[in-house]
Design a protein around this motif. Sequence first.
Motif, PDB file in Angstrom:
ATOM      1  N   THR A  78       0.840  -1.156   0.191  1.00 46.70           N
ATOM      2  CA  THR A  78      -0.022  -0.017   0.014  1.00 46.70           C
ATOM      3  C   THR A  78       0.845   1.230  -0.022  1.00 46.70           C
ATOM      4  O   THR A  78       0.028   2.481  -0.026  1.00 46.70           O
ATOM      5  CB  THR A  78      -0.910  -0.056   1.203  1.00 46.70           C
ATOM      6  OG1 THR A  78      -0.311  -0.105   2.578  1.00 46.70           O
ATOM      7  CG2 THR A  78      -1.978  -1.141   1.160  1.00 46.70           C
ATOM      8  N   VAL A  80       2.405   4.306  -1.507  1.00 48.85           N
ATOM      9  CA  VAL A  80       2.312   5.113  -2.627  1.00 48.85           C
ATOM     10  C   VAL A  80       3.326   6.240  -2.759  1.00 48.85           C
ATOM     11  O   VAL A  80       3.217   7.373  -2.219  1.00 48.85           O
ATOM     12  CB  VAL A  80       0.793   5.825  -2.733  1.00 48.85           C
ATOM     13  CG1 VAL A  80       0.818   6.600  -3.760  1.00 48.85           C
ATOM     14  CG2 VAL A  80      -0.077   4.833  -2.720  1.00 48.85           C
ATOM     15  N   ALA A  84       8.014   2.101  -4.075  1.00 47.69           N
ATOM     16  CA  ALA A  84       6.880   1.051  -4.432  1.00 47.69           C
ATOM     17  C   ALA A  84       7.516   0.133  -5.496  1.00 47.69           C
ATOM     18  O   ALA A  84       8.471   0.389  -6.094  1.00 47.69           O
ATOM     19  CB  ALA A  84       5.627   1.839  -5.011  1.00 47.69           C
ATOM     20  N   TYR A 108      -0.273  -1.684  -4.835  1.00 53.36           N
ATOM     21  CA  TYR A 108       0.450  -0.511  -5.492  1.00 53.36           C
ATOM     22  C   TYR A 108       1.859  -0.870  -5.932  1.00 53.36           C
ATOM     23  O   TYR A 108       2.706  -1.161  -5.218  1.00 53.36           O
ATOM     24  CB  TYR A 108       0.553   0.569  -4.382  1.00 53.36           C
ATOM     25  CG  TYR A 108       0.439   1.891  -5.426  1.00 53.36           C
ATOM     26  CD1 TYR A 108      -0.513   2.672  -5.969  1.00 53.36           C
ATOM     27  CD2 TYR A 108       2.203   2.283  -5.483  1.00 53.36           C
ATOM     28  CE1 TYR A 108      -0.317   3.838  -6.397  1.00 53.36           C
ATOM     29  CE2 TYR A 108       1.965   3.640  -6.365  1.00 53.36           C
ATOM     30  CZ  TYR A 108       0.951   4.176  -6.767  1.00 53.36           C
ATOM     31  OH  TYR A 108       1.314   5.387  -7.424  1.00 53.36           O
ATOM     32  N   ASN A 110       4.196   0.049  -9.694  1.00 54.67           N
ATOM     33  CA  ASN A 110       4.568   0.759 -10.943  1.00 54.67           C
ATOM     34  C   ASN A 110       5.051  -0.335 -12.195  1.00 54.67           C
ATOM     35  O   ASN A 110       6.080  -0.906 -12.085  1.00 54.67           O
ATOM     36  CB  ASN A 110       5.739   1.893 -10.948  1.00 54.67           C
ATOM     37  CG  ASN A 110       5.352   3.062 -10.073  1.00 54.67           C
ATOM     38  OD1 ASN A 110       4.620   3.665 -10.211  1.00 54.67           O
ATOM     39  ND2 ASN A 110       6.142   2.832  -8.800  1.00 54.67           N
ATOM     40  N   ALA A 129      -4.776  -1.064  -8.114  1.00 52.53           N
ATOM     41  CA  ALA A 129      -4.067   0.082  -7.478  1.00 52.53           C
ATOM     42  C   ALA A 129      -2.868  -0.004  -8.081  1.00 52.53           C
ATOM     43  O   ALA A 129      -2.240  -0.852  -9.011  1.00 52.53           O
ATOM     44  CB  ALA A 129      -3.566  -0.449  -5.904  1.00 52.53           C
ATOM     45  N   GLY A 130      -2.188   1.276  -8.532  1.00 52.11           N
ATOM     46  CA  GLY A 130      -0.800   1.667  -8.833  1.00 52.11           C
ATOM     47  C   GLY A 130      -0.941   2.100 -10.267  1.00 52.11           C
ATOM     48  O   GLY A 130      -2.016   2.646 -10.698  1.00 52.11           O
ATOM     49  N   LYS A 131       0.264   2.010 -10.793  1.00 44.22           N
ATOM     50  CA  LYS A 131       0.399   2.726 -12.195  1.00 44.22           C
ATOM     51  C   LYS A 131       0.562   1.496 -13.200  1.00 44.22           C
ATOM     52  O   LYS A 131       1.523   0.800 -12.897  1.00 44.22           O
ATOM     53  CB  LYS A 131       1.554   3.697 -12.131  1.00 44.22           C
ATOM     54  CG  LYS A 131       1.263   5.007 -11.233  1.00 44.22           C
ATOM     55  CD  LYS A 131       2.089   5.775 -11.523  1.00 44.22           C
ATOM     56  CE  LYS A 131       2.036   7.007 -10.568  1.00 44.22           C
ATOM     57  NZ  LYS A 131       3.089   7.977 -10.343  1.00 44.22           N
ATOM     58  N   GLN A 166     -10.833  -0.765  -8.869  1.00 37.06           N
ATOM     59  CA  GLN A 166     -10.188  -0.473  -7.764  1.00 37.06           C
ATOM     60  C   GLN A 166     -10.450  -1.321  -6.588  1.00 37.06           C
ATOM     61  O   GLN A 166     -11.393  -1.898  -6.313  1.00 37.06           O
ATOM     62  CB  GLN A 166     -10.704   0.872  -7.097  1.00 37.06           C
ATOM     63  CG  GLN A 166      -9.875   1.376  -6.140  1.00 37.06           C
ATOM     64  CD  GLN A 166     -10.341   2.905  -5.660  1.00 37.06           C
ATOM     65  OE1 GLN A 166     -11.433   3.131  -5.306  1.00 37.06           O
ATOM     66  NE2 GLN A 166      -9.463   3.813  -5.646  1.00 37.06           N
ATOM     67  N   LEU A 171      -6.636   2.478  -3.138  1.00 37.48           N
ATOM     68  CA  LEU A 171      -5.591   3.195  -3.498  1.00 37.48           C
ATOM     69  C   LEU A 171      -5.537   3.902  -5.048  1.00 37.48           C
ATOM     70  O   LEU A 171      -6.261   3.442  -5.709  1.00 37.48           O
ATOM     71  CB  LEU A 171      -4.378   2.521  -3.540  1.00 37.48           C
ATOM     72  CG  LEU A 171      -3.974   1.956  -2.038  1.00 37.48           C
ATOM     73  CD1 LEU A 171      -2.812   0.979  -2.248  1.00 37.48           C
ATOM     74  CD2 LEU A 171      -3.699   2.987  -1.101  1.00 37.48           C
ATOM     75  N   ILE A 173      -5.371   4.803  -8.853  1.00 40.33           N
ATOM     76  CA  ILE A 173      -4.761   3.912  -9.971  1.00 40.33           C
ATOM     77  C   ILE A 173      -4.547   4.815 -11.465  1.00 40.33           C
ATOM     78  O   ILE A 173      -5.476   6.064 -11.444  1.00 40.33           O
ATOM     79  CB  ILE A 173      -5.989   3.011 -10.458  1.00 40.33           C
ATOM     80  CG1 ILE A 173      -6.371   2.240  -9.484  1.00 40.33           C
ATOM     81  CG2 ILE A 173      -5.882   2.388 -11.759  1.00 40.33           C
ATOM     82  CD1 ILE A 173      -7.742   1.195  -9.547  1.00 40.33           C
TER      83      ILE A 173
END
Length: 200
Positions: A78, A80, A84, A108, A110, A129-131, A166, A171, A173
């Motif tokens: 989690t 951010v 990460a 989370y 990348n 969650a995340g990129k 989500q 978190l 996105i």
Amino acid sequence: GVVAESTAKYAPVHVTGSAADTNNKAVVNVGKGVTLRGWAGVFVDQFQSYNSGIEVNIAGTLEAQGNGTAVYVNGGITNVDDKAPVINIQSTANLTSEVGCGMYLAGYANTTIADGASITGTTGIEIRAGKLTVNGGTITGTAPSTTVTANDNGSTTQGAGVAIAQHTSCLPIEVTINNGTITGATALNEANPQNNGSDA
């Protein structure tokens, strides 16, 4: 060569980060001549809710067995921030799942998909969650129709090329698709299966 579970239950490669904010890294490199086979190929797991210093670079083949997923990111990750987990799916990577997602990104992280990569599952990629940045490649969801079901401990979506749904962690996105071929009963599906509030 091949690294495989004798029974598909967890993963041949399991990586966790540090609970401290550190510059040290746990780095996994899967070369293009390597096949990882198990419930998951690579399992990115939490140590605690804060996970520092995970880097996974995949150029080889990941074969998920049963209802597993080729790359699994635990939803308990989690933090951010710039510590990460970082996941790079390189141009020669081939990720497949028999019954699950090609990639399940619940925590989370990348994640970047390079042009040339191939990712296939009942849903190609589910991000919770995340990129996620897709710079090319082929992402395929094989389920014949798109369904979304609430799940606080696993995948929610079947039949999408890329699914955005989500997690209960609420978190952020961020999904950027620059190039590539994405197919499924629905190519890109966004849903709110957990009925998270509008702020989330």
